[in-house]
Write a protein that holds these residues in place. Structure first.
Motif, PDB file in Angstrom:
ATOM      1  N   ARG A 115      77.680  84.205  30.609  1.00 52.30           N
ATOM      2  CA  ARG A 115      78.413  85.279  29.937  1.00 52.30           C
ATOM      3  C   ARG A 115      79.154  84.792  28.704  1.00 52.30           C
ATOM      4  O   ARG A 115      79.910  85.538  28.093  1.00 52.30           O
ATOM      5  N   GLY A 116      78.946  83.524  28.350  1.00 51.71           N
ATOM      6  CA  GLY A 116      79.543  83.007  27.122  1.00 51.71           C
ATOM      7  C   GLY A 116      80.872  82.316  27.296  1.00 51.71           C
ATOM      8  O   GLY A 116      81.537  82.011  26.307  1.00 51.71           O
ATOM      9  N   LEU A 117      81.294  82.050  28.536  1.00 55.38           N
ATOM     10  CA  LEU A 117      82.558  81.368  28.788  1.00 55.38           C
ATOM     11  C   LEU A 117      82.272  79.973  29.328  1.00 55.38           C
ATOM     12  O   LEU A 117      81.854  79.810  30.476  1.00 55.38           O
ATOM     13  N   ASN A 118      82.480  78.976  28.477  1.00 51.38           N
ATOM     14  CA  ASN A 118      82.214  77.597  28.858  1.00 51.38           C
ATOM     15  C   ASN A 118      83.461  76.971  29.482  1.00 51.38           C
ATOM     16  O   ASN A 118      84.571  77.146  28.966  1.00 51.38           O
ATOM     17  N   PRO A 119      83.321  76.237  30.588  1.00 51.63           N
ATOM     18  CA  PRO A 119      84.482  75.596  31.210  1.00 51.63           C
ATOM     19  C   PRO A 119      85.160  74.623  30.246  1.00 51.63           C
ATOM     20  O   PRO A 119      84.502  73.887  29.510  1.00 51.63           O
ATOM     21  N   LEU A 120      86.487  74.631  30.249  1.00 50.80           N
ATOM     22  CA  LEU A 120      87.266  73.780  29.361  1.00 50.80           C
ATOM     23  C   LEU A 120      87.316  72.351  29.877  1.00 50.80           C
ATOM     24  O   LEU A 120      87.560  72.108  31.064  1.00 50.80           O
ATOM     25  N   ASP A 121      87.122  71.401  28.981  1.00 48.96           N
ATOM     26  CA  ASP A 121      87.319  70.000  29.319  1.00 48.96           C
ATOM     27  C   ASP A 121      88.819  69.791  29.584  1.00 48.96           C
ATOM     28  O   ASP A 121      89.646  70.099  28.719  1.00 48.96           O
ATOM     29  N   PRO A 122      89.207  69.295  30.752  1.00 50.94           N
ATOM     30  CA  PRO A 122      90.634  69.177  31.081  1.00 50.94           C
ATOM     31  C   PRO A 122      91.441  68.363  30.079  1.00 50.94           C
ATOM     32  O   PRO A 122      92.590  68.710  29.778  1.00 50.94           O
ATOM     33  N   GLN A 123      90.865  67.285  29.544  1.00 52.92           N
ATOM     34  CA  GLN A 123      91.611  66.472  28.586  1.00 52.92           C
ATOM     35  C   GLN A 123      91.870  67.233  27.290  1.00 52.92           C
ATOM     36  O   GLN A 123      92.988  67.202  26.752  1.00 52.92           O
ATOM     37  N   LEU A 124      90.853  67.926  26.806  1.00 49.28           N
ATOM     38  CA  LEU A 124      91.036  68.697  25.572  1.00 49.28           C
ATOM     39  C   LEU A 124      91.998  69.861  25.803  1.00 49.28           C
ATOM     40  O   LEU A 124      92.842  70.158  24.956  1.00 49.28           O
ATOM     41  N   ALA A 145      97.134  81.846  28.147  1.00 52.61           N
ATOM     42  CA  ALA A 145      96.026  82.513  28.821  1.00 52.61           C
ATOM     43  C   ALA A 145      94.815  81.583  28.756  1.00 52.61           C
ATOM     44  O   ALA A 145      94.129  81.508  27.741  1.00 52.61           O
ATOM     45  N   TRP A 146      94.594  80.863  29.830  1.00 54.75           N
ATOM     46  CA  TRP A 146      93.513  79.874  29.852  1.00 54.75           C
ATOM     47  C   TRP A 146      92.169  80.518  30.150  1.00 54.75           C
ATOM     48  O   TRP A 146      92.066  81.464  30.925  1.00 54.75           O
ATOM     49  N   GLY A 147      91.138  79.951  29.549  1.00 52.85           N
ATOM     50  CA  GLY A 147      89.787  80.234  29.977  1.00 52.85           C
ATOM     51  C   GLY A 147      89.496  79.388  31.204  1.00 52.85           C
ATOM     52  O   GLY A 147      90.364  78.655  31.686  1.00 52.85           O
ATOM     53  N   PRO A 148      88.288  79.459  31.753  1.00 53.75           N
ATOM     54  CA  PRO A 148      87.962  78.668  32.945  1.00 53.75           C
ATOM     55  C   PRO A 148      88.002  77.166  32.660  1.00 53.75           C
ATOM     56  O   PRO A 148      87.585  76.719  31.591  1.00 53.75           O
ATOM     57  N   TRP A 149      88.520  76.405  33.608  1.00 53.33           N
ATOM     58  CA  TRP A 149      88.580  74.956  33.488  1.00 53.33           C
ATOM     59  C   TRP A 149      87.388  74.317  34.198  1.00 53.33           C
ATOM     60  O   TRP A 149      86.924  74.808  35.230  1.00 53.33           O
ATOM     61  N   ALA A 150      86.934  73.206  33.656  1.00 52.76           N
ATOM     62  CA  ALA A 150      85.918  72.401  34.330  1.00 52.76           C
ATOM     63  C   ALA A 150      86.611  71.472  35.332  1.00 52.76           C
ATOM     64  O   ALA A 150      87.820  71.237  35.252  1.00 52.76           O
ATOM     65  N   ALA A 197      80.739  78.566  37.731  1.00 52.83           N
ATOM     66  CA  ALA A 197      80.593  77.972  36.400  1.00 52.83           C
ATOM     67  C   ALA A 197      79.331  78.482  35.704  1.00 52.83           C
ATOM     68  O   ALA A 197      79.369  78.848  34.522  1.00 52.83           O
ATOM     69  N   ASP A 198      78.210  78.502  36.434  1.00 53.76           N
ATOM     70  CA  ASP A 198      76.967  78.997  35.840  1.00 53.76           C
ATOM     71  C   ASP A 198      77.084  80.478  35.509  1.00 53.76           C
ATOM     72  O   ASP A 198      76.596  80.939  34.469  1.00 53.76           O
ATOM     73  N   THR A 217      95.992  82.155  23.668  1.00 50.57           N
ATOM     74  CA  THR A 217      94.799  82.090  24.499  1.00 50.57           C
ATOM     75  C   THR A 217      94.040  80.815  24.154  1.00 50.57           C
ATOM     76  O   THR A 217      93.807  80.531  22.978  1.00 50.57           O
ATOM     77  N   VAL A 218      93.670  80.053  25.158  1.00 52.39           N
ATOM     78  CA  VAL A 218      92.908  78.818  24.967  1.00 52.39           C
ATOM     79  C   VAL A 218      91.644  78.924  25.810  1.00 52.39           C
ATOM     80  O   VAL A 218      91.699  78.920  27.039  1.00 52.39           O
ATOM     81  N   ALA A 219      90.498  79.033  25.143  1.00 57.96           N
ATOM     82  CA  ALA A 219      89.235  79.204  25.856  1.00 57.96           C
ATOM     83  C   ALA A 219      88.093  78.706  24.980  1.00 57.96           C
ATOM     84  O   ALA A 219      88.194  78.708  23.748  1.00 57.96           O
ATOM     85  N   ASP A 220      87.028  78.275  25.619  1.00 56.76           N
ATOM     86  CA  ASP A 220      85.817  77.845  24.923  1.00 56.76           C
ATOM     87  C   ASP A 220      84.799  78.970  25.074  1.00 56.76           C
ATOM     88  O   ASP A 220      84.160  79.107  26.118  1.00 56.76           O
ATOM     89  N   VAL A 221      84.681  79.785  24.021  1.00 54.34           N
ATOM     90  CA  VAL A 221      83.883  81.006  24.108  1.00 54.34           C
ATOM     91  C   VAL A 221      82.680  80.953  23.171  1.00 54.34           C
ATOM     92  O   VAL A 221      82.812  80.641  21.998  1.00 54.34           O
TER      93      VAL A 221
END
Length: 216
Positions: free
Chosen positions: A67-76, A45-50, A61-62, A90-94
């Motif tokens: 809302r506290g959901l930062n886009p994921l760096d694709p490499q990471l 379950a991915w969070g939003p990707w950059a 993205a903004d 779940t993988v997300a930058d929250v």
């Protein structure tokens, strides 16, 4: 390997995306079903990707960052693939403080209680000089000042270009408000006024006029 790309929408829901959330929850269930029958499967379950995907379209993205959901760096995010062994992850930058404040503004969330405990709201915060300044104005001028403050805060929270675009009698729900925008509005008004305002302010007083009346 049998890998499914799911979404956080299927984990905790997503406003206005009921079908999308259900479809992704199905992917998670499929992974669990396969595992139960001795087959390989991992649903992420991915969070939003950059850089790519739905989260970079328009102002998405903004909207998500607020809302506290930062886009994921694709490499990471891609590197995380090699570390996943469970059926559903779940993988997300929250930013949990920001996200959970909005997510639990109108009801508690047992799902998030362990990863994002919400501190109970304390008493009256330290006051600014706002209340005293408002008290020194004539009644009509005070009402104009407070309404102007509310319209500006609504515009900034909901992404309007200016306060003049905010119709004072229009319900917030018709302006695209969700729980996280409501919390942002409360935070902006609290910062200026020094008043202890509830996270449910925009639901209890669902128009700019109603919020103004409450502040007055």
């Amino acid at each position: 390997a049998f890998v499914l790309f799911s979404s956080i929408a299927g984990v905790w829901g997503s406003g206005g995306q009921a079908a999308y959330a259900a479809a992704n929850a199905y992917l998670d269930a499929l992974a669990e079903h396969r595992r139960a029958h001795g087959l390989v499967a991992t649903s992420i379950a991915w969070g939003p990707w950059a850089e790519v995907g739905m989260a970079v379209q328009g102002e998405a993205a903004d909207y998500l960052r607020r809302r506290g959901l930062n886009p994921l760096d694709p490499q990471l995010a891609s590197a995380a693939l090699g570390q996943l062994g469970e059926a559903c992850v779940t993988v997300a930058d929250v930013d949990w403080e920001r996200f959970a404040a909005g997510f639990t503004s109108s009801r508690p969330s047992p799902l998030l209680s362990e990863v994002a405990p919400i501190a109970e709201e304390g008493g009256e915060p330290e006051r600014s000089g706002w209340a005293a300044r408002m008290a020194g104005l004539a009644e009509a001028e005070r009402a104009r000042e407070v309404l102007g403050l509310v319209r500006s805060a609504v515009a900034a929270s909901a992404g309007y270009g200016s306060a003049s675009e905010v119709e004072t009698g229009r319900p917030f729900k018709d302006m695209g408000f969700d729980s996280m925008i409501a919390v942002e509005l409360r935070n902006r008004l609290t910062e200026v006024t020094g008043l202890a305002l509830p996270a449910t302010l925009a639901f209890d007083y669902p128009t700019a006029d109603a919020v103004t009346g409450h502040l007055l």
